[in-house]
Motif scaffolding. Structure first.
Motif, PDB file in Angstrom:
ATOM      1  N   LYS A 180      41.247  34.660  76.007  1.00 41.76           N
ATOM      2  CA  LYS A 180      41.553  35.718  76.976  1.00 41.76           C
ATOM      3  C   LYS A 180      40.261  36.116  77.691  1.00 41.76           C
ATOM      4  O   LYS A 180      39.269  36.440  77.042  1.00 41.76           O
ATOM      5  N   VAL A 181      40.272  36.087  79.018  1.00 42.99           N
ATOM      6  CA  VAL A 181      39.059  36.378  79.781  1.00 42.99           C
ATOM      7  C   VAL A 181      39.356  37.347  80.923  1.00 42.99           C
ATOM      8  O   VAL A 181      40.513  37.568  81.288  1.00 42.99           O
ATOM      9  N   VAL A 182      38.293  37.898  81.470  1.00 44.73           N
ATOM     10  CA  VAL A 182      38.339  38.676  82.704  1.00 44.73           C
ATOM     11  C   VAL A 182      37.450  37.974  83.720  1.00 44.73           C
ATOM     12  O   VAL A 182      36.404  37.412  83.364  1.00 44.73           O
ATOM     13  N   VAL A 183      37.867  37.974  84.973  1.00 46.00           N
ATOM     14  CA  VAL A 183      37.110  37.347  86.051  1.00 46.00           C
ATOM     15  C   VAL A 183      36.338  38.402  86.829  1.00 46.00           C
ATOM     16  O   VAL A 183      36.879  39.459  87.180  1.00 46.00           O
ATOM     17  N   VAL A 184      35.062  38.136  87.107  1.00 47.96           N
ATOM     18  CA  VAL A 184      34.253  38.935  88.035  1.00 47.96           C
ATOM     19  C   VAL A 184      33.727  37.955  89.086  1.00 47.96           C
ATOM     20  O   VAL A 184      32.991  37.022  88.750  1.00 47.96           O
ATOM     21  N   ALA A 185      34.123  38.152  90.343  1.00 50.65           N
ATOM     22  CA  ALA A 185      33.777  37.183  91.380  1.00 50.65           C
ATOM     23  C   ALA A 185      33.624  37.855  92.733  1.00 50.65           C
ATOM     24  O   ALA A 185      34.193  38.919  92.986  1.00 50.65           O
ATOM     25  N   GLU A 186      32.858  37.215  93.600  1.00 53.87           N
ATOM     26  CA  GLU A 186      32.717  37.709  94.973  1.00 53.87           C
ATOM     27  C   GLU A 186      34.024  37.501  95.733  1.00 53.87           C
ATOM     28  O   GLU A 186      34.774  36.561  95.457  1.00 53.87           O
ATOM     29  N   ASP A 187      34.238  38.382  96.683  1.00 50.81           N
ATOM     30  CA  ASP A 187      35.528  38.462  97.370  1.00 50.81           C
ATOM     31  C   ASP A 187      35.517  37.665  98.666  1.00 50.81           C
ATOM     32  O   ASP A 187      35.490  38.224  99.766  1.00 50.81           O
ATOM     33  N   TYR A 188      35.541  36.320  98.543  1.00 51.38           N
ATOM     34  CA  TYR A 188      35.639  35.468  99.733  1.00 51.38           C
ATOM     35  C   TYR A 188      36.111  34.091  99.309  1.00 51.38           C
ATOM     36  O   TYR A 188      36.395  33.846  98.122  1.00 51.38           O
ATOM     37  N   ALA A 189      36.210  33.191 100.248  1.00 54.45           N
ATOM     38  CA  ALA A 189      36.953  31.944 100.047  1.00 54.45           C
ATOM     39  C   ALA A 189      36.398  31.047  98.950  1.00 54.45           C
ATOM     40  O   ALA A 189      37.172  30.422  98.208  1.00 54.45           O
ATOM     41  N   PHE A 190      35.078  30.916  98.836  1.00 53.46           N
ATOM     42  CA  PHE A 190      34.544  30.005  97.822  1.00 53.46           C
ATOM     43  C   PHE A 190      34.899  30.436  96.403  1.00 53.46           C
ATOM     44  O   PHE A 190      35.399  29.618  95.620  1.00 53.46           O
ATOM     45  N   PRO A 191      34.657  31.709  95.998  1.00 48.95           N
ATOM     46  CA  PRO A 191      35.073  32.093  94.647  1.00 48.95           C
ATOM     47  C   PRO A 191      36.578  31.978  94.422  1.00 48.95           C
ATOM     48  O   PRO A 191      37.009  31.687  93.298  1.00 48.95           O
TER      49      PRO A 191
END
Length: 416
Positions: free
Chosen positions: A168-179
């Motif tokens: 079980k994981v949580v995602v932290v990512a930048e908010d644009y097309a590549f992520p």
């Protein structure tokens, strides 16, 4: 008398000399190449290494290809689509580049691809933009990507992370097309293996304060999947350490790239063992990769301990352009018809193996499943766990299966 003398016809040889002298000299034996990278903003360090990749490919050829001298013109963006198109427009319409390498970031690639459709006299080769849509959605006939996309870069990571016990994981990512593409590629495998993604936190590029995101991370997760790059990744890792974060990390490709592994801080050593996947691996022991690393170090004393994926991506796309120029002997007539035919069908020899393009002019290439390790000199690097060969843009799925899954977005896919 004076008027008569000056109106008297000149000898033919003299007239020819004057005729040529009156026409501005055109350097027919020079081809202008543009290099567009993020030389400002949160991804500046990434862009600088991308330019090193272009320069390395050109240095290897003494700035010559197809019998012509290559003149390099650099353009700068800040990671936003508007800035990328503005820089591309200057390179193409003012500087008159005939070949353009770039851009670097995901959404930039989509915007530049759309711009390319309006400039059919110019051939565009991607830098490292990893958005799936740059080639999957309404591709441009003059836009080529020899550096694969972000979903491809995730090959092998989802199933490997689940096998490590990260259920079980949580995602932290930048908010644009590549992520979006990166997370989609990870989740396709991870969810199929039985993993659950409890939540996704999408943050703007250039975020300085991650305290609210860190505070929301639940205690019952097994790991945090982080898809941040450049100063964003460094800021998150530093603040995660300062706030007592102790969950293992799963790395997005550029989160554990050399552009981040060189940062200083206690959390740096906590990255050891972090799984990730990438089009490159610092610990690749092939002769071609070792030569690439040695050439990079010799050429750039201010570079990283090992070339980043940005140096590699820009290098590969530049090399493709130069190899194709050699193949057609510098012929760029008829909107580069011969050159584009070669680019579409060639097998490109790269430091990470052979690359061919699919029908959308997107690369099919090897991917590397890695884990962060510490070298004898104390530097961190990505050791090879497994090579995933010839990963295509459909991620090994049939077209029907891929279309059903769809392109990655803020909400696609889901597996809670």
């Amino acid at each position: 008398m004076t008027k008569t003398r000056f109106l008297r016809p000149l000898p033919l040889a003299t007239a020819v000399v004057f005729a040529f002298a009156a026409v501005p000299a055109v350097a027919q034996d020079t081809v202008k190449m543009g290099a567009l990278a993020t030389l400002e903003g949160a991804f500046t360090v990434l862009g600088q290494d991308g330019i090193r990749g272009v320069e390395l490919a050109l240095k290897e050829r003494n700035y010559m290809a197809g019998g012509k001298k290559i003149e390099l013109v650099k353009g700068s963006s800040n990671g936003s689509p508007d800035s990328a198109v503005s820089a591309a427009r200057k390179l193409v319409e003012q500087d008159k580049v005939q070949l353009l390498i770039g851009p670097l970031s995901g959404s930039e690639g989509i915007a530049v691809k759309d711009y390319a459709k309006t400039q059919l006299q110019t051939t565009f080769l991607n830098g490292t933009s990893g958005a799936q849509e740059a080639t999957l959605s309404s591709p441009a006939p003059n836009f080529f990507r020899f550096s694969t996309d972000g979903a491809q870069w995730s090959a092998g990571l989802g199933s490997h992370s689940f096998a490590k016990g990260y259920k079980k994981v949580v995602v932290v990512a930048e908010d644009y097309a590549f992520p979006y593409s990166q997370v989609a590629g990870f989740m396709m495998e991870y969810c199929k293996a039985g993993g659950k993604v409890a939540d996704k936190h999408w943050v703007p590029i250039g975020t300085k304060d991650y305290s609210s995101v860190i505070a929301k991370l639940p205690a019952d997760i097994d790991a945090v999947y982080v898809a941040l790059g450049g100063s964003d990744a460094v800021n998150f890792l530093t603040q995660y350490e300062q706030n007592g974060g102790n969950k293992p990390l799963i790395g997005g490709t550029i989160t554990v790239d050399q552009t981040v592994l060189g940062y200083k801080g206690k959390r740096r050593d906590s990255l050891i063992g972090t799984p990730a996947s990438s089009p490159i691996a610092d610990g690749n022991d092939s002769a071609a990769w070792k030569k690439f690393v040695a050439d990079y170090k010799a050429a750039f004393k201010d570079g990283f301990p090992s070339p980043s994926l940005f140096a590699h991506g820009y290098y590969v796309n530049t090399k493709a352009a130069l190899d194709a120029m050699d193949s057609v002997k510098g012929d760029l007539s008829a909107n580069h018809t011969a050159l584009r035919n070669v680019l579409s069908t060639m097998t490109l020899k790269t430091p990470t193996g052979d690359v061919k393009l699919d029908g959308n002019r997107n690369a099919i290439a090897n991917m590397y499943l890695t884990e962060v390790a510490k070298a004898a000199d104390g530097s961190l690097y990505n050791k090879v766990v497994k090579v995933v060969p010839n990963v295509n843009q459909m991620l090994g799925l049939s077209k029907a299966e891929f279309d059903k899954m769809g392109i990655g977005s803020r909400t696609n896919p889901e597996c809670k």
